[in-house]
Motif scaffolding. Structure first.
Motif, PDB file in Angstrom:
ATOM      1  N   GLN A  59       0.071   4.221   5.094  1.00 53.75           N
ATOM      2  CA  GLN A  59       0.783   5.046   4.111  1.00 53.75           C
ATOM      3  C   GLN A  59       0.560   4.529   2.693  1.00 53.75           C
ATOM      4  O   GLN A  59       0.393   5.313   1.760  1.00 53.75           O
ATOM      5  CB  GLN A  59       2.277   5.092   4.444  1.00 53.75           C
ATOM      6  CG  GLN A  59       2.573   5.877   5.704  1.00 53.75           C
ATOM      7  CD  GLN A  59       4.019   5.743   6.147  1.00 53.75           C
ATOM      8  OE1 GLN A  59       4.735   4.821   5.747  1.00 53.75           O
ATOM      9  NE2 GLN A  59       4.448   6.663   6.991  1.00 53.75           N
ATOM     10  N   ASP A  81      -2.868   5.597   1.720  1.00 50.89           N
ATOM     11  CA  ASP A  81      -2.823   7.026   1.367  1.00 50.89           C
ATOM     12  C   ASP A  81      -2.310   7.226  -0.057  1.00 50.89           C
ATOM     13  O   ASP A  81      -2.848   8.044  -0.813  1.00 50.89           O
ATOM     14  CB  ASP A  81      -1.930   7.802   2.340  1.00 50.89           C
ATOM     15  CG  ASP A  81      -2.539   7.974   3.712  1.00 50.89           C
ATOM     16  OD1 ASP A  81      -3.757   7.759   3.853  1.00 50.89           O
ATOM     17  OD2 ASP A  81      -1.787   8.320   4.638  1.00 50.89           O
ATOM     18  N   ASN A 124      -4.411   8.945  -2.998  1.00 51.14           N
ATOM     19  CA  ASN A 124      -3.886  10.125  -3.703  1.00 51.14           C
ATOM     20  C   ASN A 124      -3.826   9.892  -5.205  1.00 51.14           C
ATOM     21  O   ASN A 124      -4.151  10.786  -5.987  1.00 51.14           O
ATOM     22  CB  ASN A 124      -2.508  10.507  -3.166  1.00 51.14           C
ATOM     23  CG  ASN A 124      -2.578  11.099  -1.779  1.00 51.14           C
ATOM     24  OD1 ASN A 124      -3.587  11.673  -1.382  1.00 51.14           O
ATOM     25  ND2 ASN A 124      -1.502  10.956  -1.018  1.00 51.14           N
TER      26      ASN A 124
END
Length: 63
Positions: free
Chosen positions: A40, A43, A47
């Motif tokens: 996470q 990620d 992003n």
């Protein structure tokens, strides 16, 4: 901080997080809470990179 330096630092963080996640997955399993948390975080970094550098393909060169 200039944009090139910022991107370079961000790509280094992405690379470090990717290697950390691989190491965690090997030692604790791919579905462990530690590995999932690291995934996470990776990620989030990816992003951010896509948001700030949408036209760059440098992620393809990250080892």
């Amino acid at each position: 901080m200039n944009k090139v330096l910022y991107e370079s630092l961000m790509l280094k963080q992405i690379d470090l997080m990717k290697h950390k996640m691989i190491k965690l997955a090997k030692s604790t399993s791919i579905n462990s809470p530690e590995t999932l948390k690291c995934s996470q975080e990776l990620d989030t970094l990816l992003n951010l990179h896509m948001k700030h550098f949408p036209n760059n393909n440098k992620l393809n060169n990250v080892s």
